[in-house]
Write an enzyme that holds these catalytic residues in place. Structure first.
Site, PDB file in Angstrom:
ATOM      1  N   GLY A  37       6.081   0.057 -17.073  1.00  0.00           N
ATOM      2  CA  GLY A  37       4.737   0.104 -17.615  1.00  0.00           C
ATOM      3  C   GLY A  37       4.500   1.469 -18.240  1.00  0.00           C
ATOM      4  O   GLY A  37       5.036   1.759 -19.304  1.00  0.00           O
TER       5      GLY A  37
ATOM      6  N   SER B 210      12.679   1.895 -17.360  1.00  0.00           N
ATOM      7  CA  SER B 210      11.628   2.163 -18.331  1.00  0.00           C
ATOM      8  C   SER B 210      10.699   3.238 -17.766  1.00  0.00           C
ATOM      9  O   SER B 210      11.169   4.314 -17.394  1.00  0.00           O
ATOM     10  CB  SER B 210      10.895   0.865 -18.671  1.00  0.00           C
ATOM     11  N   TRP B 211       9.386   2.989 -17.672  1.00  0.00           N
ATOM     12  CA  TRP B 211       8.520   3.953 -17.016  1.00  0.00           C
ATOM     13  C   TRP B 211       8.994   4.225 -15.592  1.00  0.00           C
ATOM     14  O   TRP B 211       8.855   5.341 -15.073  1.00  0.00           O
ATOM     15  CB  TRP B 211       7.070   3.460 -17.000  1.00  0.00           C
TER      16      TRP B 211
ATOM     17  N   ASP C 211      18.172  -1.296 -27.485  1.00  0.00           N
ATOM     18  CA  ASP C 211      16.844  -1.165 -26.887  1.00  0.00           C
ATOM     19  C   ASP C 211      15.878  -0.631 -27.948  1.00  0.00           C
ATOM     20  O   ASP C 211      16.016   0.495 -28.412  1.00  0.00           O
ATOM     21  CB  ASP C 211      16.934  -0.200 -25.699  1.00  0.00           C
TER      22      ASP C 211
ATOM     23  N   HIS D 297      15.864  -3.980 -23.981  1.00  0.00           N
ATOM     24  CA  HIS D 297      15.226  -3.143 -22.976  1.00  0.00           C
ATOM     25  C   HIS D 297      15.078  -3.824 -21.617  1.00  0.00           C
ATOM     26  O   HIS D 297      15.206  -3.166 -20.580  1.00  0.00           O
ATOM     27  CB  HIS D 297      13.840  -2.731 -23.498  1.00  0.00           C
TER      28      HIS D 297
END
Length: 312
Positions: A40, A107-108, A265, A292
């Site tokens: 996120g 990711s985050w 990605d 991703h």
């Protein structure tokens, strides 16, 4: 992926006067502890996330970060910063009486995993990181201003739609007005949330995934990821200047690290993973023919191989 078992225990942990975060543990309570950090920010975790870990060998801890998933209050950005989340992870570790654990984030979640490991290196046994994101201005601009739009021009038009033409030179700020200003009309806010979340859903998959995009036809379901992401991006994740992550990776060069990165990605391009790998010479970089999402076949395979390796 490994079989998905129901949690052994779950609950809400009060971490501030405002926030309660959801936590759960599953797998083998006597196994190697691992904490899963979702993306996120604001994405929340799902039951499927347990499948990256052998439930016979891992004690699997999953949390929903502040304001998202099953945490309360929903979509709340007050008292919600990177360093609040780092402190929350420590509170969960103390709650469960865990001395050290593996930290798994994509990711985050890779940003948060690095921030946590740099702050508490003595608590981290290994790092498994995917889709590397360091919350730098160039990375934010790629996904939200100019870069990925060149590959998804049709989806980009829908992303631009809620924003007046004269404000499109700074889309993160323009969306911030719609998503985070309490005086914004609710209908406008929800329209903006849907557009933000659906744009991201377009760019995280190597192949078109209409089902993932359609999840955010429900604008209220989109609100947490859109509002919290925008809140973090508008503040550069509280990771600029002296707090920039690459400035401090010397503190974690002793931690065994596997980096999984999709070659194609379009959300967090590979050059960031390459930079991190160069800064962490002890790390292993696994490049997949994927986008991703952690759930793309080659990414899943590489992530499970990493957790299997560290389970030994």
């Amino acid at each position: 992926m490994y079989p998905i078992h129901e949690p052994l225990q779950s609950g809400l942990l009060r971490v501030s006067d405002i926030h309660q975060i959801y936590w759960e543990r599953s797998g083998n309570p006597n196994g190697k502890a691992v904490i899963f950090l979702h993306g996120g920010p604001g994405g929340g975790a799902t039951a499927e996330c347990r499948g990256f870990f052998d439930p016979d060998r891992y004690h699997i801890i999953i949390i929903d970060q502040r304001g998202c998933g099953r945490s309360l209050p929903y979509a709340c950005i007050d008292d919600n910063t990177t360093w609040d989340l780092v402190a929350d992870i420590e509170k969960v570790r103390n709650l469960l009486g865990i001395e050290q654990w593996q930290v798994f984030g994509g990711s985050w979640g890779s940003t948060l995993a690095l921030a946590y490991a740099i702050t508490h290196p003595q608590r981290v046994r290994e790092l498994v990181l995917r889709g590397i994101f360091l919350c730098r201005p160039s990375e934010l601009a790629w996904a939200n201003q100019a870069g990925a739009n060149a590959f998804f021009p049709e989806a980009w038009q829908d992303y631009l739609a809620p924003i007046p033409v004269h404000k499109r030179h700074d889309l993160i700020s323009a969306y911030h007005e719609l998503l985070c200003n309490p005086n914004t009309d609710e209908t406008q806010c929800l329209q903006a949330a849907r557009a933000w979340a659906q744009w991201e859903s377009h760019i995280v998959h190597l192949h078109p995934n209409d089902e993932a995009v359609a999840v955010y036809n429900d604008a209220k379901a989109a609100l947490a990821i859109a509002r919290i992401e925008n809140h973090y991006f508008a503040h550069r994740g509280w990771l600029s200047g002296e707090f920039a992550l690459l400035n401090h990776v010397a503190k974690i060069r002793h931690i065994p690290t596997i980096i999984v990165q999709g070659r194609y990605d379009m959300c967090t391009p590979m050059h960031t993973a390459w930079e991190l790998h160069q800064a962490l010479p002890q790390s292993t970089l696994v490049v997949t023919i994927a986008g991703h999402s952690a759930f793309e076949p080659e990414n899943k395979q590489a992530l499970i191989a990493a957790t299997d390796q560290f389970a030994a």
